[in-house]
Design an enzyme around this catalytic site. Structure first.
Site, PDB file in Angstrom:
ATOM      1  N   GLY A  67       0.828  -1.209   0.000  1.00 24.81           N
ATOM      2  CA  GLY A  67       0.000   0.000   0.000  1.00 24.81           C
ATOM      3  C   GLY A  67       0.851   1.242   0.000  1.00 24.81           C
ATOM      4  N   ALA A  68       0.215   2.370   0.313  1.00 22.95           N
ATOM      5  CA  ALA A  68       0.897   3.660   0.270  1.00 22.95           C
ATOM      6  C   ALA A  68       2.047   3.704   1.278  1.00 22.95           C
ATOM      7  CB  ALA A  68      -0.089   4.781   0.555  1.00 22.95           C
ATOM      8  N   ASN A  69       1.883   3.033   2.421  1.00 16.73           N
ATOM      9  CA  ASN A  69       2.973   3.086   3.401  1.00 16.73           C
ATOM     10  C   ASN A  69       3.358   1.707   3.925  1.00 16.73           C
ATOM     11  OD1 ASN A  69       0.534   2.904   4.589  1.00 16.73           O
ATOM     12  ND2 ASN A  69       0.736   4.706   5.881  1.00 16.73           N
ATOM     13  N   GLY A  70       3.857   0.870   3.041  1.00 17.94           N
ATOM     14  CA  GLY A  70       4.404  -0.397   3.481  1.00 17.94           C
ATOM     15  C   GLY A  70       3.804  -1.602   2.783  1.00 17.94           C
ATOM     16  N   VAL A  76       2.449  -5.883   3.246  1.00 20.48           N
ATOM     17  CA  VAL A  76       1.931  -6.891   4.172  1.00 20.48           C
ATOM     18  C   VAL A  76       2.384  -8.278   3.711  1.00 20.48           C
ATOM     19  CG1 VAL A  76      -0.130  -7.907   5.199  1.00 20.48           C
ATOM     20  CG2 VAL A  76      -0.072  -5.464   4.701  1.00 20.48           C
ATOM     21  N   LYS A  83       2.910  -6.338   8.925  1.00 21.00           N
ATOM     22  CA  LYS A  83       2.920  -5.090   8.160  1.00 21.00           C
ATOM     23  C   LYS A  83       4.318  -4.521   8.313  1.00 21.00           C
ATOM     24  CE  LYS A  83       1.558  -1.294   6.088  1.00 21.00           C
ATOM     25  NZ  LYS A  83       0.316  -0.555   5.957  1.00 21.00           N
ATOM     26  N   ASP A 123     -11.351   4.310   3.054  1.00 24.18           N
ATOM     27  CA  ASP A 123     -10.970   3.554   1.855  1.00 24.18           C
ATOM     28  C   ASP A 123     -11.748   2.244   1.767  1.00 24.18           C
ATOM     29  OD1 ASP A 123      -9.727   3.221  -0.519  1.00 24.18           O
ATOM     30  OD2 ASP A 123      -7.726   2.815   0.277  1.00 24.18           O
TER      31      ASP A 123
END
Lengths: 306, 238
Positions: A26-29, A31, A47, A134
């Site tokens: 995703g936008a920050n990292g 999974v 994460k 989201d």
């Protein structure tokens, strides 16, 4: 990007995790699916991010949300790899399919129930003063276990009410369809959820996404006008998209209140029930009137004889 | 340190190709970043690709400017612009707070135990909402952008609306390049808290080259000309 087999050793927890595969980014990292060595190789989700503050910020939120509803991912622990980077937190691994995948093998009664379950989860989030924002098919999971519970993942978009929505997907965004602002509130989530369920059966054509707002709105309203009263969720979908339903709690109540008219068979059953009711009613009036007549006759006989 | 970060300053470049006029945009991005201004880049593609040179340049500008770079379809520009602006604000603040901690505690945020770190992140989130943001949106209006302009205009309008929901003040300016007058860059919307729709209509598509470097320079000058309001007092209470 971590390769399968990479071992992360927690600096603070002393726990060890072995990366199996990447589940998403995703936008920050990112999974990953991993096993926790100390806990009999239990499966968990990690994460991972190179930015410690992103991890810390999400962890704080995740812990807060998990207490709101069991539909949200349950946190396990937050830690850093002993060698420095990356930073990560551990959460339960949900074995499930995204809603569109699960929907292929589910009937309308199941989808109605899931719709209600997602609404309830959002409702408890809203009580805490947050919007999920989201809402998209990838974030709506259905467990593979027999109960097929509704779960919500990826809290990267969660925003306090009144603030601007910072992470969204145009297809499921209230603003993109001209249905309202992009400020985080309860109705923003409801519109997202309603669009996801609406598009399960009627995905927007690819070229529509590039066309101006007016034609997008026109298409959406034409789809809405074609909806039938069955299945049950349809009337709630329309209510949400026409801004008549603005809270998740109301939506849940409306869903429960809307009559089950999903098949014509059900309708026939209720008609024959009505006929039977009619017959018993006539029988009742017959009994009452004959009893009255008998009583009257008894009085007449009694008075005459005295 | 935080005192000079009291305003968050960013440049958002929206382009679909490679620069070919004036100074090297990467050099200007380096200069901007050194002055505490982050540069984000959105490459707009329509079905196809940006071309290797364009993609490479977009990445290099964002890299040099301490920002992010994303290559997206026109209808995703709005969502991407908002995600980037917020992410970059957060990153800037994280760095500032980390430096502050370093000078006070002699520890970076990363050396704090997880629970304390979560509390620091709460401060960052709060600052991110409350600080003044100054953003210059740079729009490439070269001929190839013609059929993407409607979506780009909508995206800028959207971004401005979304930023106005922040608690802190958000000032947005819009610069187009190449200008119809001199082929360089033109400020069509000076700093404002609400971008005017009619101002965006002045973002004409013009023929000519792509002066990305000079346009970045214009944005940099705009940001530096802003009066330095003293937000320091509020931050000192940190």
């Amino acid at each position: 990007m971590l390769k399968p087999g990479t071992v992360l050793r927690g600096k603070w927890s002393q726990q060890e995790f072995v990366v199996q595969q990447r589940l998403g980014s995703g936008a920050n990292g990112e999974v990953y699916q991993a096993t926790q060595t100390g806990k009999g190789n239990a499966l968990v989700a990690l994460k991972v991010s190179a930015v410690s503050a992103d991890i810390a910020s999400e962890w704080r939120l995740l812990s807060d949300l998990a207490s709101a509803s069991p539909a949200f991912v349950q946190p396990v622990l937050m830690d850093d790899d002993a060698l420095g980077k990356p930073f990560f937190y551990v959460m339960e691994l949900i074995s499930g399919d995204t809603l569109p995948v699960a929907a292929k093998s589910l009937g309308d009664p199941d989808l109605d129930r899931l719709f209600g379950d997602y609404l309830s989860a959002l409702s408890s989030l809203h009580e805490k003063g947050y919007a999920f924002c989201d809402v998209k098919p990838e974030n709506l999971l259905v467990e593979r276990k027999s109960e097929r519970r509704a779960r919500l993942v990826d809290i990267g978009g969660v925003t306090s009410f009144g603030r601007s929505v910072r992470q969204y997907t145009p297809t499921y965004d209230r603003g993109f369809w001209g249905l309202g602002s992009r400020t985080a509130d309860a109705a923003y989530d409801l519109v997202g959820l309603a669009l996801v369920f609406l598009f399960l059966r009627q995905p927007p054509p690819a070229d529509l996404m590039q066309s101006p707002l007016e034609s997008r709105r026109k298409w959406l309203y034409s789809i809405l006008s074609q909806l039938t009263p069955a299945p049950r969720r349809n009337s709630v979908l329309v209510g949400i998209l026409e801004s008549r339903i603005r809270s998740a709690e109301t939506a849940v109540q409306m869903l429960q209140a809307s009559p089950a008219v999903s098949t014509s068979g059900a309708a026939r059953v209720s008609v024959s029930q009505a006929e039977r009711m009619d017959w018993t009613e006539r029988f009742m009036w017959f009994s009452v009137s004959s009893a009255t007549a008998a009583t009257l006759a008894a009085w007449v006989v009694l008075l005459k004889s005295s | 340190m935080l005192r000079s970060e009291a305003r968050l300053r960013q440049i958002l470049l929206i382009t679909d190709g490679c620069s070919n006029i004036g100074e090297n945009p990467v050099d200007v991005a380096v200069e901007a970043f050194r002055k505490g201004i982050s540069v984000n880049v959105i490459g707009v593609v329509d079905g196809g690709d940006m071309g290797r040179a364009g993609r490479q340049e977009a990445l290099s500008i964002a890299d040099a400017g301490g920002g992010m770079c994303r290559i997206v379809e026109p209808h995703n520009v709005a969502a991407t612009a908002q995600m980037m602006t917020h992410q970059t604000m957060q990153l800037t603040l994280q760095q500032a707070v980390s430096q502050e901690l370093q000078s006070v505690l002699g520890k970076t945020t990363e050396e704090l135990p997880p629970e304390e770190r979560a509390r620091v992140s709460q401060v960052v989130d709060k600052l991110q909402e409350e600080l003044t943001l100054e953003l210059v949106v740079l729009v490439d209006t070269s001929a190839s952008m013609k059929h993407k302009m409607a979506m780009v205009r909508e995206a800028i309008q959207d971004l401005s609306l979304s930023l106005s929901a922040r608690l802190g003040d958000s000032q947005v300016a819009v610069v187009c390049f190449p200008s119809r007058h001199d082929g360089m860059a033109e400020t069509i919307q000076p700093f404002t808290s609400k971008v005017d729709e009619s101002a965006l209509k002045r973002c004409y598509v013009a023929s000519g080259g792509t002066p990305t470097g000079p346009a970045l320079r214009t944005a940099l000058t705009l940001l530096q000309q802003r009066p330095n309001e003293d937000d320091g007092a509020r931050l000192a209470s940190l």
